[in-house]
Write an enzyme that holds these catalytic residues in place. Structure first.
Site, short mmCIF file in Angstrom:
data_model
loop_
_atom_site.label_atom_id
_atom_site.label_comp_id
_atom_site.label_asym_id
_atom_site.label_seq_id
_atom_site.Cartn_x
_atom_site.Cartn_y
_atom_site.Cartn_z
N HIS A 101 57.66 56.23 70.64
CA HIS A 101 56.28 56.56 70.32
C HIS A 101 55.84 57.87 70.96
CE1 HIS A 101 54.69 52.52 68.63
NE2 HIS A 101 55.97 52.67 68.36
N HIS A 264 64.99 48.31 65.77
CA HIS A 264 64.61 46.91 65.64
C HIS A 264 65.77 45.96 65.93
CE1 HIS A 264 60.87 47.90 62.97
NE2 HIS A 264 60.80 48.40 64.19
#
Length: 735
Positions: A101, A264
């Protein structure tokens, strides 16, 4: 009366020497909301930086015990803290999300965002909904930052922690380059969108096109809504958003699949209960929270009771281990739509085998279902993504390599050329997205430089042509992601040699003459150096013609890139749709031309005085696009005078708008049209701050000051991408 004064003083202490800094005071921006924002040109000056002026982060980094730092980070991964316990006893997934991020705000449109300045520490990023609970990750890192201090920036530490997290769980990385320098307050130049509410999306046109230069599809999210566009759980529609967002980050389909699937493979999403239990973000949190936000009243407020995105569950049964289980789950089951305990759309496997259940985040003996987001299922139901995902599923080594390379690109894309990288793990390989440039192995003496300048000035090229070409080559530089600039001479190559602003026919003529000069020289000198040297020679001549015998500093050493080293699509985004320094604008935009000028100046790393002196100088040097007369307030074109400012401020003239959007400068007495101008020209007399600079340079006693300041700003732009000079200077000091 005395008692009354005391009472008033107790009610309102803001008097005398105390200034009310509260948010309810009226500012200039409140009175004049359309005021030109020049503050973005001065947002990172010395006054905000606590380091000594001579502090050199790269030199400090060289003192770092890099391997000891990595070992401390590795230990941190499994040292769970009671105040914010690690899911599954491992902080790795949290630090991967933090690093991702930090880097993932980058967009190729203007090169802004990204990890290179450590701005996840500041608003708005520290309080974006998508960054919920990453404040905990940064607090977990604080003891390590405290220990290593100035030798490692927050910006570098965020990314290195992500690398170590991947490695500690068995994943592959291909290296790390340090060199990210922290800023000390938010970057106000970045446009994140016009929405006034978090998670709103008003950034698409009627035909669905995402507003330039944005990459994220929703305000406050790094990429796209994981529940689907506008919260609708449609995997195919989600794929369209994903493709556009990742494209605007400079990623292709293969890199996109690798990053989503690889990221993920680790960790879980958190949506244990309703969002009504979650407190305010860090910037809105009470003072006693000390910068921590999103404190939750649901259950324990942490661990298995954590609420972050609202989606709940792990993607795989092995959330702290690199393996192929993400694809095993994605393709091994059908998925049914449901809502999380927090009310978010997510997908659950139909009749999962017990071996495919995930451990509880706190109790490994307890098994819980896995999940997929709508954006995960996009990799299965979009035809192109599915092909790539199935290929990766069948080829684990290819997948691991693709993820490692995409991760390196994600976390280093905004750092510029490889010469800026620091540390022992910098990959030897050159990547096309780094815009590689061949090294040069020649040096030039002062006598040789003077001889080349004489050849250029005697070549038949005008001062205007020499200045234009040098500016066109160097002014592609973006301070945001350190791309562009004169080094590489990519103005010779596609796509730059075809850009309208560069006047392709005239450019071809100038480059042809430079190539002739290059062939005639006794030693090999790059076209990149010749272009800059030609511009410098022209500036010197223009200054001499104005009565000032000055030298323009020149540092040889630029290389010439090849077309094979140039990603045409990647460089296309550097094309200026407006360049106020050349009085160029491709078409009419909703943003006023003067704002586009300031934005261009900020990307070049210029201050407001530097922007002012460059515009004034370039106008009289005849650097306008296609020799347009607008703003050329002089009868001595090609002579470096302060005529632009003198005539701009002369009250013998009035400024009259025309229907075409151009302004006529007329003699007040006779009505004679003396000159024409654009808004970019007139802003230097209209805006009170810029007018003060214009007045300064128009003074009779500042003519030489104007010339010297122009040269300093000119050299700054010409050398903006010369990170090799910085590196050589550092090495000479440490040698």
């Amino acid at each position: 009366m005395e008692n009354q004064n005391r009472q008033n003083a107790s009610q309102c202490p803001f008097h005398g020497s105390i200034t009310n800094q509260s948010s309810n005071r009226t500012t200039n921006k409140d009175w004049w909301p359309n005021q030109l924002n020049l503050s973005i040109l001065h947002q990172h000056d010395r006054k905000t930086n606590p380091h000594d002026e001579e502090f050199d982060y790269a030199a400090e980094f060289q003192k770092l015990d890099y391997w000891a730092l990595k070992e401390d980070l590795r230990k941190l991964m499994t040292e769970s803290q009671d105040w914010w316990p690690a899911d599954y006893g491992h902080y790795g997934p949290l630090f991967i999300r933090m690093a991702w991020h930090s880097a993932g705000t980058y967009r190729i449109g203007d090169g802004r965002g990204g990890a290179s300045t450590g701005t996840q520490r500041f608003a708005p990023l520290n309080s974006w909904p998508d960054n919920a609970n990453l404040d905990k990750a940064r607090r977990l890192l604080w003891p390590i930052k405290k220990k290593y201090g100035n030798k490692i920036s927050w910006a570098d530490l965020f990314i290195l922690a992500g690398n170590v997290a991947i490695e500690s769980m068995g994943g592959k990385t291909i290296g790390f380059g340090g060199g990210r320098v922290d800023v000390w307050h938010p970057e106000e130049d970045i446009y994140w969108g016009a929405e006034k509410e978090w998670l709103a999306s008003e950034r698409h046109s009627d035909d669905g096109e995402l507003e330039h230069p944005l990459a994220a599809s929703v305000m406050g999210l790094i990429y796209v809504n994981p529940e689907g566009p506008d919260g609708k759980p449609d995997p195919k529609a989600a794929a369209r958003d994903i493709r556009e967002t990742f494209r605007r980050m400079g990623m292709n389909d293969e890199e996109t699949v690798a990053l989503i699937a690889g990221g993920h493979t680790f960790g879980k999403a958190h949506g244990a209960g309703p969002a009504t239990h979650v407190g305010p973000e860090p910037e809105a949190a009470p003072i006693e929270a000390q910068g921590l936000g999103w404190m939750s009243s649901y259950g324990k407020g942490k661990g298995s009771d954590t609420i972050t995105s609202g989606i709940e569950g792990a993607w795989t049964p092995t959330p702290t281990q690199w393996d192929m289980s993400y694809f095993d789950m994605l393709f091994g089951y059908d998925w049914w739509l449901t809502k999380s305990p927090a009310g978010a759309w997510q997908w659950m496997a139909v009749d999962p085998n017990e071996k495919d259940l995930a451990p509880d985040a706190e109790d490994p003996s307890k098994k819980v279902p896995t999940m997929m987001m709508t954006t995960d299922l996009a990799l299965r139901f979009d035809p192109e993504y599915e092909k790539i995902a199935r290929r990766f599923h069948q080829n684990p080594e290819e997948f691991a390599e693709a993820f490692a390379r995409a991760w390196f690109k994600l976390t280093h894309r905004d750092m510029g050329p490889k010469t800026r990288y620091l540390g022992p793990e910098v990959p030897k390989e050159d990547f096309i997205w780094q815009d590689p440039i061949p090294e040069v192995n020649y040096e030039l003496t002062e006598a040789e430089i003077e001889e080349i300048k004489a050849k250029i000035l005697n070549s038949g090229l005008t001062v205007s042509e020499l200045v234009k070409t040098a500016w066109a080559s160097a002014s592609t530089f973006r301070h945001s992601d350190k791309r562009g600039g004169a080094n590489g001479a990519r103005i010779r190559l596609a796509p730059q040699n075809e850009w309208e602003v560069n006047e392709p026919e005239r450019l071809a003529k100038v480059l042809s003459i430079y190539e002739d000069i290059q062939r005639e020289l006794p030693k090999k000198v790059s076209i990149a150096d010749l272009i800059v040297l030609g511009g410098s020679a022209a500036v010197e001549k223009a200054a001499r013609d104005a009565g000032f015998d000055v030298k323009v500093p020149f540092s040889p050493g630029r290389g010439d890139a090849t077309q094979e080293q140039t990603d045409v699509e990647s460089f296309a985004v550097l094309e200026p749709f407006a360049d106020g320094f050349r009085n160029y604008q491709k078409q009419e935009y909703s943003v006023p031309p003067e704002e586009l000028l300031v934005d261009k100046a900020q990307l070049l790393g210029l201050t407001a005085p530097e922007m002012t002196v460059l515009v004034g100088g370039l106008r009289v040097l005849g650097a306008n696009y296609r020799d347009l007369p607008h703003g050329v307030f002089t009868d001595r074109i090609g002579v470096l005078t302060n005529d632009f400012f003198v005539n701009l401020l002369d009250m013998d003239y009035e400024w009259v708008p025309t229907d075409s959007g151009i302004y006529e400068i007329r003699n007040r007495k006779t009505g004679e049209v003396r000159w024409t101008a654009t808004r970019v020209d007139l802003i230097f007399g209209s805006n009170s701050i810029l007018r003060s600079y214009a007045e300064f340079y128009a003074q009779d006693d500042n003519q030489e000051k104007f010339v010297r300041d122009f040269i300093n700003a000119w050299v700054k732009v010409m050398n903006a991408d010369r990170f090799d000079l910085v590196k050589k200077a550092r090495e000479s000091v440490t040698a």
